[in-house]
Design a protein around this motif. Sequence first.
Motif, PDB file in Angstrom:
ATOM      1  N   GLY A  31       0.834  -1.202   0.000  1.00  0.00           N
ATOM      2  CA  GLY A  31       0.000   0.000   0.000  1.00  0.00           C
ATOM      3  C   GLY A  31       0.868   1.252   0.000  1.00  0.00           C
ATOM      4  N   GLU A  32       0.399   2.277   0.708  1.00  0.00           N
ATOM      5  CA  GLU A  32       1.143   3.542   0.780  1.00  0.00           C
ATOM      6  C   GLU A  32       2.261   3.424   1.810  1.00  0.00           C
ATOM      7  N   VAL A  33       3.472   3.762   1.403  1.00  0.00           N
ATOM      8  CA  VAL A  33       4.639   3.667   2.286  1.00  0.00           C
ATOM      9  C   VAL A  33       5.242   5.060   2.456  1.00  0.00           C
ATOM     10  N   ASP A  34       5.719   5.362   3.650  1.00  0.00           N
ATOM     11  CA  ASP A  34       6.349   6.667   3.945  1.00  0.00           C
ATOM     12  C   ASP A  34       7.397   7.019   2.903  1.00  0.00           C
ATOM     13  N   ALA A  35       7.459   8.311   2.575  1.00  0.00           N
ATOM     14  CA  ALA A  35       8.424   8.783   1.568  1.00  0.00           C
ATOM     15  C   ALA A  35       9.860   8.434   1.971  1.00  0.00           C
TER      16      ALA A  35
END
Length: 265
Positions: free
Chosen positions: A118-122
């Motif tokens: 999914g969305e992962v920290d930059a």
Amino acid sequence: MIYLKTEEEIELLRQSNLLVGRTLAEIAKSVKPGVTTLQLDRIADEFIRDHGAVPTFKGFPNPWGIPFPASICASVNDEVVHGIPNSRPLQEGDIVSVDCGTLLNGFCGDSAYTFCVGEVDAEIRRLLKVTKEALYKGIENAVHGKRIGDIGAAVQEHCEKASYGVVREFVGHGIGKKMHEDPQVPNYGRRGYGELLKQGMCIAIEPMVTLGDYHVRMDADRWTVRTKDGRCAAHFEHTVAVRKGKAEVLSSFEFIEEVLGDQAI
Ligand code: MG
Ligand code: MG
């Protein structure tokens, strides 16, 4: 003993490594929150066997004689390498490094890729991006007439410039009829030092890179390697043939990145 491969042998290595690339692409389709690494392992095991190959990791013994129980290594977040697939569902924001090996027509494939769940920290996405770039910096140096230290130095410089750690205890390796052959291919080193690279050498280059300190420890299972400081680690691996002028990459991320589309690192 370093075995130089003939063109026929390199072709067989390519076939095995392309199967690894396709297997990792099958996994890429399924990496999402809620999926377990055991499920990913089943997908890989079935895909490899359906294509007439054997997963080389399954049953592979560690130095204590403990056989690896699965067909992929799946290392989540602070796990660096050799994670054992388990029943814990992946969560949004995790990363998972999947390492896969095949034996096809007598020759080994070996390649690894770190996926985002999914969305992962930059900050963590950047670790993945730099690790993958470092792999290609290493590959640029896998050229006839250079030395093993040139590969390691290129990988190390690229990672340390970004203030990341380069794992010392685990290294890349020669590959052929056996998954691990000579020489060792460290991800650190000094330019102009180490084994001379020659046309026909086939090696797996596999930077293992940490967001924080590079020191690692091993779990009680004697397989799972994780960072001592608990911060994330990434792992990308290609099998390449040393050639005059330019290395040839025998494994492939193309199938994976077709699946990932604009989510690819
Ligand atoms: Mg591997
Ligand atoms: Mg390897």
